[in-house]
Design an enzyme around this catalytic site. Structure first.
Site, PDB file in Angstrom:
ATOM      1  N   TYR A 270       1.137  -1.154   0.076  1.00  0.00           N
ATOM      2  CA  TYR A 270      -0.117  -0.050   0.004  1.00  0.00           C
ATOM      3  C   TYR A 270       0.960   1.139   0.032  1.00  0.00           C
ATOM      4  CZ  TYR A 270      -4.086   2.766   0.995  1.00  0.00           C
ATOM      5  OH  TYR A 270      -5.115   3.536   1.183  1.00  0.00           O
ATOM      6  N   TYR A 362     -10.892  -2.279   6.465  1.00  0.00           N
ATOM      7  CA  TYR A 362     -10.363  -1.025   6.924  1.00  0.00           C
ATOM      8  C   TYR A 362     -10.141  -0.757   8.386  1.00  0.00           C
ATOM      9  CZ  TYR A 362     -11.242   0.335   1.890  1.00  0.00           C
ATOM     10  OH  TYR A 362     -11.276   0.240   0.533  1.00  0.00           O
TER      11      TYR A 362
END
Length: 401
Positions: A270, A362
């Site tokens: 990421y 998340y």
């Protein structure tokens, strides 16, 4: 540097290049297209005196140069197939909604059908250009594909592909490490993880063997070991071919794997802009109004920095949330041992079949131990406005935050 999307259409740029005798491969202006006519896509069709004609958009020429050509003059079977597929797709949707009476024997296409065919052709070309751009910019061997069979959405206009963190001014993501392990066959007694006080993260099959919440210390550029070292995984980049695809349930773009991924395998990193927490707070308020955010707090050791993948990022920018994810986040340290600035890696939590969508939570719940202090450091930035979750999992919490 910040980039501004070009406001001119491809057709306008093509016409300008042609007038000035300029070449630009990115928009289809080459030596060949300047001197010859090549079909870019088909816009419309009609029947006159028993002969079928197609309205042709010529590659490298503006739409004002479109001409009607009899089918016998066309040597583009794939474009003809795309034309009929797009026409049938539109008509099938219309039949479902019963919004348009369809005639099997036509002299000319309904303008709405022709408009859809042109939009679909332009989208196909735009997505192909985007796919080529992504594959030019990536630094790993695996391919990136792009697919949209759902709507007419094209590539995002304000997204720029990067392979590693893009630090904001004043932030140093490389701390100038000058030493590495002396191993000739990692892992040895003094290999990088042990020097940092942790165990090697990978087993002999290069699969993850540590629990969520523990950091990964990989060998760095100063280590004596070579590129085949079993402690060099994340730094090699995504090993799997992936596809950015349009979801059919309102979640925008998503990512699916084109290859089978085994449990505890590294999938992707990421990345994005590294900004301060204060700047993240300011941007977060703006993102809330849009109903989305790509802020990820780097709070493994402190809460000074955040990764913002909204404008700059890689394939992970498009990975959706799920309350029952198949990816797990881990903090990774390679050429930077600053605990405030870990790299973020996504590993598979189970076997993932080819064609399956990739997701992570998340909130980082599920397999992670929420009672662990280090687990708290893996949570993405908290949103201020509750966002409805559309993951569809049996255990769905109803909201992303």
């Amino acid at each position: 540097a910040w980039y501004v999307p070009c406001l001119a259409s491809i057709e306008t740029l093509q016409e300008l290049c042609r007038k000035e005798n300029l070449r630009c491969k990115a928009i289809g202006i080459t030596n060949r297209s300047l001197k010859s006519y090549e079909v870019e896509y088909l816009c419309d069709c009609k029947v006159e005196e028993g002969t079928e004609y197609y309205l042709v958009k010529w590659k490298g020429w503006p739409e004002s140069s479109n001409t009607w050509e009899p089918q016998k003059n066309l040597q583009c079977p794939l474009l003809l197939q795309n034309f009929f597929n797009d026409k049938n797709e539109y008509l099938s949707r219309v039949r479902e909604g019963k919004a348009l009476k369809v005639r099997n024997h036509y002299k000319a296409l309904n303008p709405a059908v022709a408009d859809y065919i042109v939009k679909k052709a332009k989208q196909r070309i735009a997505l192909q250009r985007w796919k080529e751009e992504l594959n030019r910019k990536k630094n790993h061997k695996a391919m990136i594909l792009v697919e949209n069979t759902v709507d007419l959405e094209g590539p995002p206009l304000d997204f720029y592909y990067i392979n590693e963190y893009k630090p904001a001014p004043g932030i140093n993501v490389i701390n100038g490490i000058t030493t590495g392990c002396e191993c000739t066959d990692c892992p040895a007694e003094k290999c990088c993880p042990k020097e940092a006080g942790f165990i090697l993260a990978y087993n002999k099959r290069k699969k993850l063997k540590i629990q969520p919440g523990l950091p990964i210390y990989e060998c760095n550029s100063f280590c004596r070991c070579g590129p085949d070292c079993p402690n060099r995984i994340v730094q090699k980049g995504t090993p799997y071919s992936l596809c950015i695809f349009r979801t059919n349930n309102g979640r925008g773009w998503g990512v699916k794997t084109l290859q089978k991924i085994k449990t505890n395998s590294f999938v992707m990193e990421y990345v994005g802009e590294v900004i301060t927490s204060e700047e993240a707070e300011r941007r977060g308020q703006l993102y809330d109004n849009q109903g989305n955010t790509y802020l990820f707090d780097l709070d493994y050791d402190s809460d000074e920095f955040t990764v913002d993948a909204a404008r700059y990022g890689n394939v992970s920018h498009f990975v959706n949330h799920s309350c029952d994810p198949n990816l797990q986040v881990f903090n990774v340290f390679i050429d930077n041992l600053d605990l405030r600035l870990p790299r973020i890696a996504l590993f598979s939590t189970r076997t993932i079949k080819a064609g399956e969508e990739l997701t992570f939570d998340y909130q980082m719940k599920g397999s992670i131990d929420l009672s662990s202090d280090s687990a708290d450091g893996l949570s993405p930035s908290r949103k201020r406005i509750r966002t409805v979750c559309k993951c569809g999992a049996v255990c769905c919490r109803g909201y992303l935050n």
